[in-house]
Design an enzyme around this catalytic site. Structure first.
Site, mmCIF file in Angstrom:
data_model
loop_
_atom_site.group_PDB
_atom_site.id
_atom_site.type_symbol
_atom_site.label_atom_id
_atom_site.label_comp_id
_atom_site.label_asym_id
_atom_site.label_seq_id
_atom_site.Cartn_x
_atom_site.Cartn_y
_atom_site.Cartn_z
ATOM 1 C CB CYS A 1 -0.905 -0.013 1.234
ATOM 2 S SG CYS A 1 -2.029 1.385 1.311
ATOM 3 C CG HIS B 1 -5.598 -2.233 -1.694
ATOM 4 N ND1 HIS B 1 -4.556 -2.863 -1.034
ATOM 5 C CD2 HIS B 1 -5.408 -0.907 -1.482
ATOM 6 C CE1 HIS B 1 -3.789 -1.942 -0.446
ATOM 7 N NE2 HIS B 1 -4.283 -0.752 -0.707
ATOM 8 C CD GLU B 2 -7.122 1.865 -4.382
ATOM 9 O OE1 GLU B 2 -7.502 2.892 -3.799
ATOM 10 O OE2 GLU B 2 -5.947 1.472 -4.333
ATOM 11 C CG HIS C 1 -7.436 2.518 0.951
ATOM 12 N ND1 HIS C 1 -6.715 2.798 2.084
ATOM 13 C CD2 HIS C 1 -6.546 1.971 0.073
ATOM 14 C CE1 HIS C 1 -5.447 2.431 1.910
ATOM 15 N NE2 HIS C 1 -5.317 1.924 0.705
HETATM 16 ZN ZN ZN Z 1 -3.664 1.140 -0.128
#
Ligand code: ZN
Length: 177
Positions: free
Chosen positions: A103, A145-146, A149
């Site tokens: 990340c 992953h996004e 977030h």
């Molecule tokens: Zn990230």
């Protein structure tokens, strides 16, 4: 003119907060259009980065930009750009498989993260048009992953194989041998 925005790092409370959804008027506003350009510009300057979420740049807004450019550790990537605003994973297919991940906000850390191989995403694009589509392969991993977030979730939360943690130096050695 685009500018490089300063990133936030693990430990910053903004990365642990839920991001705010954007209205269609907000999406098409000059401020958000500029922010999208700045996010792509910032991401382009991160040699290993393939996606970045607004909270990673200090904005608690539900949007991420993805640019799967080839990187030194993933030279075979096919470049694809995607702006995802108010994204929601509406379906997850099959089971999770562990995949290597790092990340931009956690500069030195890599680990294996269980991710679905295929997901269905609903999102708004930069013109405030809604889309729904299936994604698989690397794109599916980046999307998960996004979207995490934007809910204040970091990849380290999902690591099961804690012995897979690697520094950037060791990860690079492993991936470029
Ligand atoms: Zn990230």
């Amino acid at each position: 003119m685009s500018k490089i925005l300063r990133k936030t790092e693990f430990g910053n409370p903004i990365l642990r907060s839920a991001a705010k959804h954007l209205s269609s008027d907000e999406i098409t506003s000059p401020a958000i259009q500029q922010l999208i350009q700045d996010m792509y510009y910032t991401l382009e300057h991160k040699e290993y980065g393939v996606g970045i979420a607004a909270p990673q740049l200090g904005r608690l807004l539900a949007m991420s930009v993805i640019d799967t450019k080839p990187t030194p550790t993933r030279p075979d990537l096919v470049r694809q750009k995607l702006t995802i605003i108010n994204p929601e994973i509406v379906q997850r297919y099959g089971h999770k498989v562990e995949q290597w991940e790092g990340c931009i906000s956690g500069s030195e850390l890599y680990a294996k993260v269980p991710r679905y191989l295929k997901v269905r995403l609903r999102w708004y694009d930069e013109a405030a048009q809604v889309h729904e589509e299936d994604f698989d392969g690397f794109m599916a991993q980046v999307i998960q992953h996004e979207v995490d977030h934007l809910h204040g979730i970091l990849f380290v939360d999902k690591v099961r194989d804690t012995k897979s943690y690697m520094t950037f130096g060791e990860y690079k050695k492993m991936r470029t041998v």
